[in-house]
Design an enzyme around this catalytic site. Structure first.
Site, short mmCIF file in Angstrom:
data_model
loop_
_atom_site.label_atom_id
_atom_site.label_comp_id
_atom_site.label_asym_id
_atom_site.label_seq_id
_atom_site.Cartn_x
_atom_site.Cartn_y
_atom_site.Cartn_z
NE ARG A 157 27.36 28.71 -4.67
CZ ARG A 157 27.41 27.59 -5.05
NH1 ARG A 157 26.38 26.99 -5.72
NH2 ARG A 157 28.85 26.68 -5.33
CB ILE A 158 29.40 35.37 -0.87
CG1 ILE A 158 29.14 33.63 -0.49
CG2 ILE A 158 29.20 36.89 0.37
CD1 ILE A 158 29.81 33.25 0.76
NE ARG A 238 39.30 29.76 3.40
CZ ARG A 238 38.05 30.22 3.71
NH1 ARG A 238 37.27 31.40 3.71
NH2 ARG A 238 37.28 28.84 4.07
CG ASP A 262 35.75 37.10 8.88
OD1 ASP A 262 35.93 37.73 9.77
OD2 ASP A 262 35.11 36.60 7.93
CD GLU A 267 42.03 32.69 8.98
OE1 GLU A 267 40.57 32.10 9.76
OE2 GLU A 267 41.16 34.06 8.60
CG HIS A 286 37.35 32.51 8.74
ND1 HIS A 286 38.95 32.02 8.51
CD2 HIS A 286 36.39 32.89 7.87
CE1 HIS A 286 38.52 31.91 7.10
NE2 HIS A 286 36.92 32.20 7.01
CB ILE A 287 32.58 35.59 12.80
CG1 ILE A 287 32.79 36.94 12.56
CG2 ILE A 287 33.48 35.04 13.70
CD1 ILE A 287 32.31 38.03 13.69
N GLY A 288 32.56 34.82 9.42
CA GLY A 288 32.03 34.86 8.25
C GLY A 288 30.49 34.37 7.78
CB SER A 289 29.18 31.19 7.18
OG SER A 289 30.04 31.13 8.60
C1 DGY Z 1 33.80 29.63 4.28
O1 DGY Z 1 32.87 28.80 4.44
O2 DGY Z 1 34.58 29.10 3.51
C2 DGY Z 1 33.69 30.83 4.86
O3 DGY Z 1 34.85 31.55 4.82
C3 DGY Z 1 33.48 31.22 6.26
O4 DGY Z 1 33.18 31.79 7.02
#
Ligand code: DGY
Length: 320
Positions: A157-158, A238, A262, A267, A286-289
């Site tokens: 989806r992303i 990842r 990211d 980490e 790691h701020i994707g979401s």
């Molecule tokens: C996730 O939800 O797996 C993402 O890596 C968060 O940013």
């Protein structure tokens, strides 16, 4: 009757847990930015019917075999921090937070692409540190994003949401996935490619694949050698999908032009990591979401999953 006990491994805004707190006794680890120590997690999990956990918490068989545990709700779409085999063996439901983070994460991926290509971080630091003495035609000149070719590895989806954004930039979109996405090919005009073809042809190679035994280390020395010298590598999947030593070498030897990261093998990434000292690496924690709206929605979905399972219903977004 004993109220179910839910342990939450990071401090979350109370309102995300309002509904769940009617049905369960909730205790939270009292820190927003420090992970719960392992011994505390194990001790709390021994009493818990449910755990609401972060992607930085390792949920292994020691935890999953504890007597009362019925559900572990991960506040992430990825779940490589959880031993699914052990969860299945001990009958523990695992849930994640898909959909609610799709667009926010795709925005961040695109921000990394733009920042890396147009040297945004470097340029902002240049101005702020008072280095800007005169305008010159090629001052901090980057490379274009529009009309280039993006290659998305891991078209979930992303990935599709990134493809949509890329089409808005008039980019050609290649993708590689375990299964072909004929609908996306028709609706988004994306083109399926074998992995090697994608990494050879893409100007921006974007990793969004989940971490599995098959994707672990999938970007190594051979793969970086196959990429264009002008390629920019983006990783928002990842860290362990990448051999970081090979990535450093590829950047140092100018086999590729840059990277936007990211996620990392380990980490939080060590502040002395050589990647962080490279001007052609845009590094994020790691701020994707990580928008307020989305992180609250993820926490609320995790809480709703726990509530459903504790009420004997199906989880809303189960992994297993
Ligand atoms: C996730 O939800 O797996 C993402 O890596 C968060 O940013």
């Amino acid at each position: 009757m004993r109220k179910p006990y839910v342990y939450v491994t990071r401090k979350l805004p109370e309102e995300t847990l309002d509904a769940l707190s009617q049905a369960a006794h909730i205790k939270m680890w009292d820190s927003e930015d420090q992970a719960v120590p392992r011994d505390v997690l194990v001790k709390e999990a021994a009493e818990a019917d449910a755990l609401l956990v972060m992607l930085s918490d390792k949920i292994d068989e020691e935890i999953l075999s504890l007597p009362f545990l019925k559900v572990v709700a991960n506040v992430a779409v990825g779940y490589d921090n959880i031993d699914l085999h052990a969860a299945k063996k001990h009958g523990v439901t695992i849930t994640n937070t898909p959909d609610v983070l799709t667009d926010t994460t795709a925005d961040l991926v695109f921000a990394l692409i733009l920042a890396s290509a147009r040297r945004i971080v470097e340029a902002a630091e240049y101005v702020k540190s008072g280095k800007w003495n005169s305008w010159s035609p090629l001052l901090l000149a980057g490379t274009d994003v529009h009309h280039k070719r993006i290659g998305i590895v891991g078209m979930g989806r992303i990935g599709e949401a990134v493809a949509k954004r890329a089409r808005g930039f008039d980019m050609e979109v290649l993708y590689h996935n375990r299964t072909r996405k004929l609908e996306s090919e028709k609706n988004l005009g994306v083109i399926h490619a074998e992995f090697d073809e994608l990494i050879e042809k893409a100007d921006f190679v974007v990793n969004l694949a989940p971490l599995t035994p098959e994707t672990q280390g999938m970007f190594g020395r051979d793969e970086f050698e196959k990429m264009k010298q002008s390629a920019i590598f983006i990783n928002a999947g990842r860290g362990a999908s990448v051999d970081e030593t090979a990535l450093v070498e590829a950047l140092q030897n100018k086999q590729i032009a840059g990277a936007g990261l990211d996620v990392y093998e380990k980490e939080p990434v060590d502040s002395s990591h050589v990647l962080l000292s490279m001007p052609n690496v845009t590094a994020l924690p790691h701020i994707g979401s990580s928008s307020v709206e989305t992180r609250l929605a993820m926490a609320a979905l995790a809480a709703a999953n726990i509530e459903a399972v504790l009420e004997g219903k199906h989880a809303k977004t189960p992994v297993i």
